[in-house]
Enzyme design. Structure first.
Site: not given
Ligand code: G3P
Ligand code: CA
Length: 283
Positions: A44, A72, A270
């Protein structure tokens, strides 16, 4: 094995510093060692340092020399692609409601930074194309299509945005598309056959069979599991099936160290500094 880790570490250091170690320059050794380079994926964006899924977090990931920024993608009520993790805006903005029930204009009014720290007040929810245009050619982009079952047509919109920018060609841009929704990935692979795709696998996939891995490998290049289910045997089986593995999500140095030693292909973290400052480098 210790020598292997040291070799991996040496290549990792070289990559982190923008240099190649001398022993990685020779003939066929080059490609083998380059393949072994540990990819550093800013989850992220560098979300341990900046508010997740904002331009500030992606910029931080880029500045920290991550190999990829992960983001995302979801879709607004009026069909715009936006970057946000939860399917509501409640946790990471000053607004409330479902992403799919807000217009793009409404999303852009929200403050996506203050929840993390006052210094980030005024950060906006980015659009997908804003991130593509800011970072393409500068760093790899790991695109997660989040909850595509809520957004019919999202795969086509992602494909369209990449094609408009000529980012769907092999070796042209470092782009990977992944999702927990595997049917969505099959569909996306048909739309973008030259773009690498990944299947995300939660803890429920701990007992994934070789047959299931073979089926994934028919359309995916990556099997990206929750880090808690990764074992040396699973890494080996995924590699034998012809896929690579970027487990998620490392938040401590110990977790990054552990994944590093399991011979995965990349670490979704992270904190990008945990991956390229791996202690094995000091052995
Ligand atoms: O790269 C995988 C990871 O981003 C999946 O989990 O919930 O952080 O989107 P989440
Ligand atoms: Ca993700």
């Amino acid at each position: 094995m210790k020598h292997l880790f040291s070799l991996l570490a040496l290549v990792g250091i070289g990559a982190a510093m923008g240099t190649q170690p001398a022993l990685a320059m020779e003939g066929s050794e080059t490609s083998r060692q380059q393949q072994q380079k540990m990819m550093n994926i800013a989850h992220r964006g560098a979300s341990g340092h900046s508010p997740e899924n904002t331009m500030a977090a992606f910029q931080k990931g880029f500045e920290m020399k991550a190999d990829y920024i992960e983001m995302d993608v979801q879709m607004t009520k009026d069909g715009e692609l936006v970057i946000i993790h939860d399917t509501t805006v409640d946790r990471t903005t000053d607004g409330t409601g479902n992403v799919g029930e807000l217009t793009f204009e409404e999303m852009r009014q929200l403050d996506a930074g203050s929840w993390f720290h006052d210094n980030y007040a005024g950060e906006k929810v980015p659009s997908f194309v804003e991130v593509l245009d800011a970072f393409r050619g500068k760093t790899g982009i790991l695109i997660e299509i989040k909850a595509p079952e809520l957004y019919p047509g999202i795969e086509e919109k992602v494909a369209e945005a990449l094609k408009e920018r000529n980012m769907h060609q092999p070796n042209h841009q470092k782009i990977i598309i992944q999702s927990f929704n595997h049917e969505s990935m099959k569909k996306s692979k048909e739309l973008l056959p030259q773009v690498p795709h990944g299947v995300l696998a939660g803890r429920g996939w701990a007992k994934v069979t070789d047959e299931q891995l073979a089926e994934f490998a028919s359309y995916a290049d990556y099997f990206n599991p929750n880090m808690t289910i990764v074992t040396p045997e699973l890494v080996d089986r995924v590699h034998k099936a012809g896929m690579m593995m970027f487990p998620y999500t490392s938040r401590t140095q110990e977790q990054a160290d552990h994944l590093f030693q399991l011979n995965v292909d990349g670490i979704v973290t992270d904190f990008p500094e945990h991956v390229y400052y791996h202690p094995v480098h000091n052995h």
